[in-house]
Design a protein around this motif. Structure first.
Motif, PDB file in Angstrom:
ATOM      1  N   UNK A 141      10.108  15.757 -17.735  1.00 32.46           N
ATOM      2  CA  UNK A 141       9.092  15.574 -16.687  1.00 32.46           C
ATOM      3  C   UNK A 141       9.230  14.206 -16.037  1.00 32.46           C
ATOM      4  N   UNK A 142       9.485  13.173 -16.838  1.00 32.35           N
ATOM      5  CA  UNK A 142       9.640  11.823 -16.289  1.00 32.35           C
ATOM      6  C   UNK A 142      10.876  11.737 -15.403  1.00 32.35           C
ATOM      7  N   UNK A 143      11.980  12.345 -15.865  1.00 35.53           N
ATOM      8  CA  UNK A 143      13.220  12.314 -15.079  1.00 35.53           C
ATOM      9  C   UNK A 143      13.029  12.998 -13.732  1.00 35.53           C
ATOM     10  N   UNK A 144      12.384  14.158 -13.716  1.00 36.32           N
ATOM     11  CA  UNK A 144      12.124  14.876 -12.457  1.00 36.32           C
ATOM     12  C   UNK A 144      11.228  14.036 -11.556  1.00 36.32           C
ATOM     13  N   UNK A 145      10.217  13.401 -12.142  1.00 30.80           N
ATOM     14  CA  UNK A 145       9.304  12.562 -11.365  1.00 30.80           C
ATOM     15  C   UNK A 145      10.052  11.407 -10.707  1.00 30.80           C
ATOM     16  N   UNK A 146      10.996  10.800 -11.432  1.00 29.00           N
ATOM     17  CA  UNK A 146      11.788   9.696 -10.864  1.00 29.00           C
ATOM     18  C   UNK A 146      12.571  10.159  -9.638  1.00 29.00           C
TER      19      UNK A 146
ATOM     20  N   UNK B  56       0.833  -1.204   0.000  1.00 31.57           N
ATOM     21  CA  UNK B  56       0.000   0.000   0.000  1.00 31.57           C
ATOM     22  C   UNK B  56       0.873   1.262   0.000  1.00 31.57           C
ATOM     23  N   UNK B  57       2.056   1.167   0.590  1.00 29.34           N
ATOM     24  CA  UNK B  57       2.967   2.316   0.643  1.00 29.34           C
ATOM     25  C   UNK B  57       3.450   2.673  -0.763  1.00 29.34           C
ATOM     26  N   UNK B  58       3.907   1.659  -1.520  1.00 26.88           N
ATOM     27  CA  UNK B  58       4.366   1.938  -2.882  1.00 26.88           C
ATOM     28  C   UNK B  58       3.203   2.389  -3.761  1.00 26.88           C
ATOM     29  N   UNK B  59       2.009   1.915  -3.454  1.00 31.13           N
ATOM     30  CA  UNK B  59       0.829   2.380  -4.184  1.00 31.13           C
ATOM     31  C   UNK B  59       0.635   3.883  -3.987  1.00 31.13           C
ATOM     32  N   UNK B  60       0.726   4.325  -2.729  1.00 30.40           N
ATOM     33  CA  UNK B  60       0.527   5.747  -2.428  1.00 30.40           C
ATOM     34  C   UNK B  60       1.615   6.593  -3.089  1.00 30.40           C
ATOM     35  N   UNK B  61       2.867   6.118  -3.025  1.00 29.47           N
ATOM     36  CA  UNK B  61       3.979   6.862  -3.630  1.00 29.47           C
ATOM     37  C   UNK B  61       3.764   6.997  -5.135  1.00 29.47           C
ATOM     38  N   UNK B  62       3.404   5.894  -5.793  1.00 33.21           N
ATOM     39  CA  UNK B  62       3.217   5.921  -7.244  1.00 33.21           C
ATOM     40  C   UNK B  62       2.020   6.770  -7.637  1.00 33.21           C
ATOM     41  N   UNK B  63       0.919   6.655  -6.876  1.00 30.86           N
ATOM     42  CA  UNK B  63      -0.261   7.468  -7.174  1.00 30.86           C
ATOM     43  C   UNK B  63       0.037   8.959  -7.005  1.00 30.86           C
ATOM     44  N   UNK B  64       0.851   9.290  -6.010  1.00 33.68           N
ATOM     45  CA  UNK B  64       1.202  10.700  -5.801  1.00 33.68           C
ATOM     46  C   UNK B  64       2.078  11.220  -6.932  1.00 33.68           C
ATOM     47  N   UNK B  65       2.820  10.317  -7.567  1.00 35.25           N
ATOM     48  CA  UNK B  65       3.704  10.741  -8.655  1.00 35.25           C
ATOM     49  C   UNK B  65       2.936  11.012  -9.939  1.00 35.25           C
ATOM     50  N   UNK B  66       1.758  10.396 -10.092  1.00 36.34           N
ATOM     51  CA  UNK B  66       1.000  10.548 -11.342  1.00 36.34           C
ATOM     52  C   UNK B  66       0.571  11.996 -11.595  1.00 36.34           C
ATOM     53  N   UNK B  67      -0.081  12.674 -10.630  1.00 44.49           N
ATOM     54  CA  UNK B  67      -0.426  14.085 -10.892  1.00 44.49           C
ATOM     55  C   UNK B  67       0.804  14.976 -11.039  1.00 44.49           C
ATOM     56  N   UNK B  68       1.893  14.627 -10.348  1.00 41.44           N
ATOM     57  CA  UNK B  68       3.138  15.393 -10.509  1.00 41.44           C
ATOM     58  C   UNK B  68       3.626  15.287 -11.945  1.00 41.44           C
ATOM     59  N   UNK B  69       3.643  14.060 -12.481  1.00 41.25           N
ATOM     60  CA  UNK B  69       4.109  13.837 -13.839  1.00 41.25           C
ATOM     61  C   UNK B  69       3.221  14.531 -14.861  1.00 41.25           C
ATOM     62  N   UNK B  70       1.899  14.436 -14.678  1.00 43.01           N
ATOM     63  CA  UNK B  70       0.964  15.070 -15.614  1.00 43.01           C
ATOM     64  C   UNK B  70       1.131  16.587 -15.593  1.00 43.01           C
ATOM     65  N   UNK B  71       1.283  17.167 -14.388  1.00 40.69           N
ATOM     66  CA  UNK B  71       1.463  18.614 -14.262  1.00 40.69           C
ATOM     67  C   UNK B  71       2.761  19.072 -14.925  1.00 40.69           C
ATOM     68  N   UNK B  72       3.846  18.341 -14.673  1.00 38.26           N
ATOM     69  CA  UNK B  72       5.128  18.675 -15.294  1.00 38.26           C
ATOM     70  C   UNK B  72       5.054  18.519 -16.805  1.00 38.26           C
ATOM     71  N   UNK B  73       4.363  17.488 -17.273  1.00 43.35           N
ATOM     72  CA  UNK B  73       4.161  17.322 -18.714  1.00 43.35           C
ATOM     73  C   UNK B  73       3.484  18.555 -19.307  1.00 43.35           C
ATOM     74  N   UNK B  74       2.413  18.983 -18.664  1.00 47.13           N
ATOM     75  CA  UNK B  74       1.638  20.123 -19.154  1.00 47.13           C
ATOM     76  C   UNK B  74       2.503  21.386 -19.228  1.00 47.13           C
ATOM     77  N   UNK B  75       3.292  21.601 -18.172  1.00 49.54           N
ATOM     78  CA  UNK B  75       4.129  22.807 -18.109  1.00 49.54           C
ATOM     79  C   UNK B  75       5.238  22.769 -19.153  1.00 49.54           C
ATOM     80  N   UNK B  76       5.921  21.606 -19.265  1.00 44.74           N
ATOM     81  CA  UNK B  76       7.118  21.530 -20.099  1.00 44.74           C
ATOM     82  C   UNK B  76       6.821  21.216 -21.562  1.00 44.74           C
ATOM     83  N   UNK B  77       5.751  20.459 -21.828  1.00 44.82           N
ATOM     84  CA  UNK B  77       5.404  20.164 -23.221  1.00 44.82           C
ATOM     85  C   UNK B  77       4.839  21.405 -23.913  1.00 44.82           C
ATOM     86  N   UNK B  78       3.916  22.081 -23.230  1.00 46.44           N
ATOM     87  CA  UNK B  78       3.203  23.196 -23.855  1.00 46.44           C
ATOM     88  C   UNK B  78       3.774  24.575 -23.493  1.00 46.44           C
TER      89      UNK B  78
END
Length: 455
Positions: free
Chosen positions: A199-204, A161-183
């Motif tokens: 965006x993926x590298x920063x998310x990692x 459940x811990x890794x689930x929470x960490x990964x789920x928290x990374x999803x909106x971070x990645x999408x937000x960074x994508x939006x900022x850096x792609x567009x």
């Protein structure tokens, strides 16, 4: 994670570990989906560049990350055997090995990236995006591999459940960074597909720092004192990690690369067939997250029970996982059969493509039924630290049986492109049968060893 005594308790614990893993895998799948989707909204050339870059990155990433999955059964065995004091050493050696692998990939990429891309018939813009997308990703390889080790440790304790929470928290971070850096939002330049790589590298990096903080500050992880001391590199421990991990990584690489090979062969049948094949494969990969998650849960539970010498419990978990996988596949297979036409429209509005996707998904029903048996068996065998035969059978199932049979069916019968799917289904079915025999053999061997030790 705890010892269980009834079937009901075992089902509950299996379910408790499986669900967070499934959500984690779906979140990771979604991250790749958003990269492709958002880049596609920016530019077709940038989408093509990201697709080319991903075709190189995904098999390498999944294969090498698979090597580090060996930390899960190693730690699970130590915990089951009540040797918790040895866990920090194994985890940190896994971290060292992960960093070494990441640096090795970066060095190799420095020499081969340009020749690989220059050898492809690509437009200059597509080649540029692919190159700098991969270079951007390379800045996140080290933290990604470290995170894979830390995730394996967390999962081995049953705290999925811990890794689930960490990964789920990374999803909106990645999408937000994508939006900022792609567009190019908030004052940042428009980077297109290259921005998706950044965006993926920063998310990692972010998810790795979160995992380190959790392990260093939260129970029960703090009790293991992972980062309280840093031992020197132990090549003996690396040997254990790689002897278990390389067959796992190669098995995963074989399974992921076979679909790239099939896609190349599909080019003989035209653009619409390739598009339909990719769409059906994408949705089949989405469904595959279910048996894959069961497989990962079984590696944890079987490893824990096997390490504690509770072979009866390990065997029962194996059968519960395989049975659960079959039941879930029957449900998803039925839904896929009924709604395959509706699913096809999610990917295209072209009626010809939709018709082809619908036909491919019909084969996908049988594809996922075979996967539902094979994947959990692989997970159970990894829990027993039996990985070499799994690798050999993956090689035979996909490359010796599946692909050649698919080629024959596609070229000399009226099945056409669907022949490749039928060939892979046959290979999967044969792999499931042979690995079932291997699982029974390993379980009986464990019982014989335990009896001889008690005698």
């Amino acid at each position: 994670m705890r010892q269980t005594f009834t079937i009901r308790d075992k089902i509950k614990q299996l379910w408790t570990i499986f669900i967070p893993i499934l959500i984690t895998q779906l979140a990771m799948f979604s991250m790749s989906f958003f990269d492709i989707m958002m880049t596609g909204k920016y530019s077709a050339d940038h989408l093509a560049g990201v697709a080319v870059g991903s075709s190189y990155w995904v098999p390498i990433n999944t294969g090498l990350s698979g090597i580090l999955l060996s930390v899960t059964p190693i730690v699970a065995h130590l915990i089951g055997a009540n040797k918790k004091e040895k866990v920090p050493f194994s985890v940190l050696q896994g971290v060292y090995a992960g960093i070494a692998m990441a640096l090795f990939i970066i060095v190799i990429g420095f020499f081969v990236l340009n020749p690989l891309l220059n050898g492809m018939n690509l437009d200059n813009e597509v080649r540029k995006v692919a190159k700098y997308y991969l270079i951007s990703l390379s800045f996140g390889i080290v933290p990604l591999f470290v995170y894979n080790v830390l995730r394996s440790f967390i999962d081995a304790l049953g705290k999925t459940r811990v890794t689930m929470i960490v990964t789920l928290s990374s999803l909106p971070i990645n999408v937000t960074l994508n939006y900022i850096l792609i567009f190019g939002k908030l004052g940042f330049p428009e980077l297109g597909g290259i921005g998706a790589g950044i965006a993926s590298a920063i998310t990692y990096w972010i998810i790795t720092f979160i995992a380190v903080w959790i392990i260093h500050r939260k129970k029960p992880f703090i009790d293991y004192k992972i980062f309280h001391s840093f031992p020197t590199i132990s090549f003996n421990k690396w040997k254990e990690i790689f002897s278990l991990g390389v067959p796992i990584g190669l098995s995963i690489f074989i399974e992921t690369s076979i679909f790239s090979a099939v896609t190349l062969f599909m080019s003989d049948f035209g653009t619409k067939v390739i598009a339909a094949h990719q769409a059906a494969l994408n949705f089949s990969s989405f469904i595959y997250m279910i048996p894959l998650s069961i497989s990962m849960a079984l590696t944890i539970l079987v490893g824990f029970e096997s390490g504690a010498k509770r072979n009866k419990d390990a065997r029962l978990y194996s059968y519960l996982g395989i049975g659960g996988g079959i039941i879930l596949s029957l449900i998803t297979g039925t839904l896929l059969f009924i709604f395959r036409g509706n699913i096809a429209f999610l990917y295209s509005n072209d009626l010809d493509v939709v018709d082809l996707i619908t036909k491919f998904l019909l084969f996908g029903v049988f594809f996922q039924l075979s996967d539902a048996i094979l994947a959990p068996i692989q997970g159970a065998l990894r829990g027993y630290k039996d990985v070499n035969v799994t690798f050999i059978m993956a090689l035979i199932s996909f490359w010796v049986i599946g692909l050649p049979l698919g080629y024959v069916l596609a070229t000399i019968t009226e099945l056409g492109p669907f022949g490749y799917w039928l060939g892979l289904i046959a290979g999967l079915a044969i792999g499931a049968m042979t690995l079932s025999s291997r699982l029974i053999y390993v379980q009986r061997k464990q019982i014989r060893i335990q009896k001889s030790e008690l005698a």
